[in-house]
Design an enzyme around this catalytic site. Structure first.
Site, PDB file in Angstrom:
ATOM      1  CE  LYS A  54      32.551  69.794   3.770  1.00 20.56           C
ATOM      2  NZ  LYS A  54      32.475  68.853   2.651  1.00 20.56           N
ATOM      3  CD  GLN A  98      29.902  67.696   0.215  1.00 20.91           C
ATOM      4  OE1 GLN A  98      30.568  68.663   0.590  1.00 20.91           O
ATOM      5  NE2 GLN A  98      29.942  66.532   0.836  1.00 20.91           N
ATOM      6  CG  ASP A 121      37.492  67.791  -0.522  1.00 24.60           C
ATOM      7  OD1 ASP A 121      37.657  67.833   0.711  1.00 24.60           O
ATOM      8  OD2 ASP A 121      36.383  67.679  -1.074  1.00 24.60           O
TER       9      ASP A 121
END
Ligand code: NAD
Length: 293
Positions: A54, A98, A121
């Site tokens: 990322k 994450q 997200d």
């Protein structure tokens, strides 16, 4: 029929190139690049790899990235305090925690702490709630599910009125994909580990989305001729022929299904590359929203 292969790698590359050029323009105009902060708790090797890729993708797109790595012993309060700092940091447009978090940490508590304006997200309970309501679009759509829809659109698939079958009901993939397809007026069946006669359900589908995590479970003779197949699964299997002794496969038996489907995503090179492209897109969206664009 031999299916069209939906090339996620090429589509993601086009999207990333467009993002990079928009970022260059906006950076010059506004004096600041979009910023993404990642929070990694613990040392799970797969998570470390995802986070690294990322950052690399941000770098290539001209997006600033900030990496925060915390030990697995970090307390709930400490993780949430870091997220609060990032909420207040004007250089950060997107915050990505994450997942999965190490055992003992409350995932929903952490995700709820992210300011919804920075929830790139799309997993904040308010964004997920809005995704599941009529006429209340979320500020951000989760990246892998957004990538699935982007691939269907790029392939010219008519979603409205289609019978769609989603196999898998995870918070990360199955549930949001089903919501997105329903919001686009598909008739959606969500299948899972307790579904009876899965092959019969899959045979009804014009659009099949597999997000199970079981190598090549969906067989070719389950696919209705002409259906479109999006394979989200990423599974490593042993392969004595491969120099590494293993290779990646999806949740769909690709060679069988491509004989029947009208279009299908490969693994690797299908949905995977789209996830990161959508994360960059969401970060840019957050940045533009901050600037009233
Ligand atoms: P998960 O384990 O959270 O969920 C799996 C789902 O599959 C569950 O809802 C379960 O009910 C269902 N399931 C399990 N066994 C089944 C069976 N026998 N019949 C029917 N349904 C069954 O997994 P996830 O996080 O949603 O991920 C699914 C797959 O997608 C994994 O292979 C994962 O690696 C992959 N994935 C890929 C990306 C990407 O960027 N391409 C992103 C996220 C996940």
């Amino acid at each position: 029929m031999t299916a069209q292969i939906i090339d996620g790698k090429a589509l993601a590359a086009r999207i990333r190139a467009n993002i990079a050029s928009e970022v260059t323009d906006l950076h010059a105009r506004l004096g600041r690049a979009p910023g993404l902060a990642t929070v990694l708790v613990g040392t799970d090797p797969a998570s470390q790899t995802y986070v690294r890729s990322k950052h690399k993708a941000c770098n290539q797109a001209g997006i600033q990235s900030f990496a925060y790595e915390l030990p697995a012993t970090t307390s709930q309060a400490e993780v949430e305090a870091l997220v609060e700092d990032l909420n207040a940091n004007p250089e950060v447009d997107g915050i990505l925690v994450q997942l999965p978090l190490p055992k003992g940490l409350d995932e929903e508590g952490v995700l709820s702490t992210i300011h919804i304006d920075k929830d790139v997200d799309g997993f904040h309970p308010i964004n997920i709630g809005r995704l599941n309501m009529k006429g209340r679009p979320p500020l951000f759509v989760p990246c892998t599910p957004a990538g699935v829809i982007e691939m269907l659109d790029a392939t010219g698939v008519t979603i409205s009125g289609a019978d769609a079958v989603v196999i898998g009901r995870s918070n990360i993939v199955g549930i949001p994909v089903a919501a997105l397809l329903r919001n686009r007026d598909a008739t959606v069946t969500v299948c899972h580990s307790r579904t009876r006669d899965l092959p019969e359900k899959v045979r009804r589908a014009d659009i099949v989305v597999a997000a199970i995590g079981r190598p090549e479970m969906i067989r070719g003779d389950w696919i209705r001729p002409g259906a479109v197949v999006i394979d989200v699964g990423i599974n490593r299997i042993e392969d004595a022929q491969s120099p590494t002794g293993s290779r990646l496969v999806g949740d769909v038996a690709f060679e069988e299904a491509r004989q029947v489907a009208s279009a299908i995503t490969p693994v690797p090179g299908g949905v995977g590359p789209m996830t990161i492209a959508m994360l960059l897109q969401n970060t840019l969206t957050g940045f533009k929203r901050t600037h009233g664009l």
